[in-house]
Motif scaffolding. Structure first.
Motif, PDB file in Angstrom:
ATOM      1  N   SER A  65       1.004  -1.567  -0.025  1.00 33.62           N
ATOM      2  CA  SER A  65      -0.053  -0.422   0.198  1.00 33.62           C
ATOM      3  C   SER A  65       0.918   0.648  -0.146  1.00 33.62           C
ATOM      4  N   GLU A  66       1.893   1.355   0.376  1.00 32.94           N
ATOM      5  CA  GLU A  66       2.805   2.555   0.876  1.00 32.94           C
ATOM      6  C   GLU A  66       3.823   2.634  -0.646  1.00 32.94           C
ATOM      7  N   LYS A  67       4.149   1.583  -1.447  1.00 32.71           N
ATOM      8  CA  LYS A  67       4.473   0.817  -2.631  1.00 32.71           C
ATOM      9  C   LYS A  67       3.719   2.157  -3.693  1.00 32.71           C
ATOM     10  N   TYR A  68       2.452   1.708  -4.076  1.00 32.64           N
ATOM     11  CA  TYR A  68       1.265   1.971  -4.720  1.00 32.64           C
ATOM     12  C   TYR A  68       0.660   3.573  -4.221  1.00 32.64           C
ATOM     13  N   GLU A  69       1.027   4.393  -3.226  1.00 35.76           N
ATOM     14  CA  GLU A  69       0.882   5.439  -2.577  1.00 35.76           C
ATOM     15  C   GLU A  69       2.436   6.219  -3.580  1.00 35.76           C
TER      16      GLU A  69
END
Ligand code: ADP
Length: 627
Positions: free
Chosen positions: A105-109
């Motif tokens: 989810s961090e990478k996606y953000e």
């Protein structure tokens, strides 16, 4: 009548599957092992639950026949130990998946932020991008983000695995059906139960969707009920912004905000729209569905019990097969609904895919930008006109001006006269609609964009400092030259404050967002930091776009003349609506309503008594004691 959301429009299955594929591909791109880990967890979890069922059935079959306690006990222990080891392994697997999910989810953000930060500035400020971002935010906010797609996909897969498992385990059951002459009846009961279950579930699903959609992609009418539109006004959307909300307190405006937020949710209109209407449909559906579930259970257990009675089926197998049948039915219903959820959630991800696929429109040039040691740069605006995207009015009209390194240029004029716009065009944040801007005789569009922007340092009116280390703020980079940072800070007048920071010095954090030990700074100190950052970049042109607007005219004039000393051989372009701040400049360009109306030195411009400069000067002079 409520405007129907586009999401309910039918989409061909092929297109739905393609969207699911694109979203899954995005997940694989972000973490290539994520899918494999999840498939393993699904298989493992199904194997464990069926393993438990098979063990129980085995024990019951043995208990109901001839058995020795000692022989059975050993097997029970082995089975239970294996299952519990499996349970522990599954928990380790799930924990790893949780961590991977966080990272994903961090990478996606980060992926989205990177796209936004590197995209053409002109696009960032366009109404189309604002609409797209709004859509993405709404879609993500209400549980329809990337993970919803993934988890729905995982649920569908898990249901398929469980259905297949139950079918394989129940194969021997059909010989009992045959023996008891129940094959046709059994198949018919099962089929009808399944159909009824799926049909009803789908009906309920779409009934509920109207409510679900409302909170995902609001129509104009639905927006009336979305309170976050108003709360954000004070506190921003993502982070609790402790500095906002000053006006809310001073004007005691909480009540009026509450009227449009919580108050809205307490009106009869809201109740009817959101709770009552869909609620009645839900209640009816749930009622019929419960009845059907019960009938389905009776059908499943009934048919197996009949087969058991007539076909001499042991009790353990009876329970196992009945459970398998119930599992097949429940998982089929679940698979259908999560499949529909998956399709809907994937459709909602289209916004993100759209964003990621946007390509830059601005021509980025290919000509190398010569880095001249003599800093001889000559800039010319030739008949430049420009309208902001989505605007009908010219912000700059038929504008021509020339200047070169070494000159002290001031740009003055009333607010809204086009001064900042000229700077934005010069820095290629936007391209002109008509005319051209030349550097040393070459259209700036032709230069390699990333090399061209190195020519300019700008301190914008609304400059931004980050909640990072002072040094990182000044260098605008993760690597910095500490000595140079200190020099620039001192040059910008931040030296005294830097001494007060003691040992931490330039490694102190700005603001308290990252750490409680972060420092708070005044408006004037913030300007000094912004100016220090501009000096650090060592660009041949430094542009000050009224970063001092919040200061009084005398303080602004001081900063501007100090800056002239700091800037040294570089060219500084000063922008202000206060004429007094810029009178020391060699050349003053006067803007009015998007046009350049006068140029000259202070004295020359004043001499033109009927000119804009003289009239502005006379209007402003009475406020400045210094004049
Ligand atoms: P100044 O710097 O002289 O105060 P600007 O160059 O900021 O003036 O603005 C010139 C005109 O362009 C104003 O009418 C302003 O409202 C308009 N404008 C500025 N920024 C935008 C924008 N992002 N979108 C649409 N119009 C804008």
């Amino acid at each position: 009548m409520m405007e129907e959301s586009k999401l309910l429009e039918k989409l061909p299955l092929k297109q739905q599957l393609d969207q699911i594929r694109r979203v899954m591909q995005l997940i694989v791109d972000l973490d290539k092992n994520y899918v494999a880990w999840n498939v393993a967890a699904s298989l493992f979890s199904a194997a464990l639950s069926y393993g438990g069922m098979i063990l129980s059935a085995y024990v019951l079959n043995r208990v109901s026949g001839d058995f020795t306690f000692a022989g059975l006990f050993g097997k029970i222990i082995i089975g239970v130990v294996l299952l519990s080891l499996g349970g522990s392994l599954l928990s380790i697997l799930n924990r790893r998946i949780d961590l991977k999910s966080q990272m994903l989810s961090e990478k996606y953000e980060a992926l989205q932020q990177e796209k936004l930060m590197k995209m053409d500035f002109s696009r960032i400020t366009s109404p189309e991008l604002k609409e797209l971002q709004e859509r993405i935010r709404m879609d993500n906010n209400w549980g329809a983000g990337l993970f919803t797609v993934f988890w729905c996909g995982k649920d569908v897969l898990e249901s398929v695995i469980r259905i297949l498992g139950a079918v394989v385990i129940s194969i021997p059951m059909f010989s009992y059906f045959q023996r008891a002459d129940l094959s046709w009846l059994g198949a018919a009961v099962l089929f009808l139960c399944l159909l009824a279950g799926i049909g009803l579930k789908l009906y309920w699903y779409f009934q509920k969707k109207s409510q679900y959609i409302m909170f995902h992609r609001p129509t104009a009418e639905e927006k009336k009920f979305l309170w976050n539109y108003v709360w954000e006004f004070a506190y921003g959307s993502d982070v609790y912004q402790y500095k906002n909300g000053k006006d809310v307190r001073i004007y005691n405006s909480y009540d009026v905000m509450k009227k449009w937020t919580l108050g809205k949710l307490q009106t009869k209109e809201f109740f009817d729209f959101v709770i009552k209407k869909p609620g009645i449909g839900d209640a009816g559906c749930y009622g019929v569905q419960t009845a059907l579930y019960v009938l389905t259970q009776i059908g499943a257990y009934g048919i197996v019990i009949l087969a058991a009675l007539k076909g001499n089926m042991p009790v353990g197998s009876l329970i196992l097969y009945a459970d398998c049948l119930a599992n097949i039915m429940i998982q089929t219903v679940y698979m259908v609904t999560t499949g529909a959820d998956l399709s809907l959630a994937a459709r909602k991800q289209v916004g993100i895919l759209e964003l990621l696929e946007l390509s830059d429109e601005m021509y980025k040039g290919s000509l190398p930008m010569e880095k001249r040691s003599d800093n001889e740069y000559h800039i010319a605006f030739r008949n430049v006109s420009f309208k902001y995207p989505g605007s009908q009015e010219y912000a700059l009209k038929n504008f021509s001006l020339e200047f070169q390194v070494g000159e002290k240029l001031a740009i003055v004029g009333r607010n809204g006269s086009g001064k900042t716009t000229m700077i934005k065009l010069l820095c290629r944040l936007y391209d002109p609609d008509e005319g051209e801007i030349l550097v040393n005789g070459v259209d700036i569009k032709k230069f390699r964009h990333h090399e061209y922007v190195k020519l300019f340092s700008v301190v914008f009116q609304d400059y931004v400092l980050f909640s990072l280390m002072l040094a990182e703020n000044i260098a605008a980079d993760k690597d910095y030259d500490g000595e140079k940072v200190r020099r620039c800070l001192m040059g910008a007048g931040f030296g005294e404050r830097l001494k007060d920071l003691g040992e931490k010095g330039i490694t102190s954090y700005l603001y308290k967002n990252y750490t409680d030990e972060g420092i708070e700074i005044s408006g004037g100190e913030a300007q000094k930091l912004a100016i220090a950052r501009a000096i650090y970049k060592e660009a041949p042109f430094v542009l000050l776009d009224e970063p001092t607007a919040a200061l009084d005219p005398i303080a602004e004039a001081e900063i501007y003349s100090n800056f002239d000393r700091i800037a040294g051989s570089k060219t500084a372009i000063y922008i202000s609506h206060r004429l007094s701040s810029c009178r020391f400049c060699d050349k003053i360009a006067v803007f009015d309503k998007g046009r350049l109306v006068q140029t000259g030195s202070h004295e020359e411009l004043l001499a033109d008594k009927g000119g804009v400069y003289a009239s502005l000067w006379n209007a402003q002079a009475k406020y400045y004691q210094a004049e």
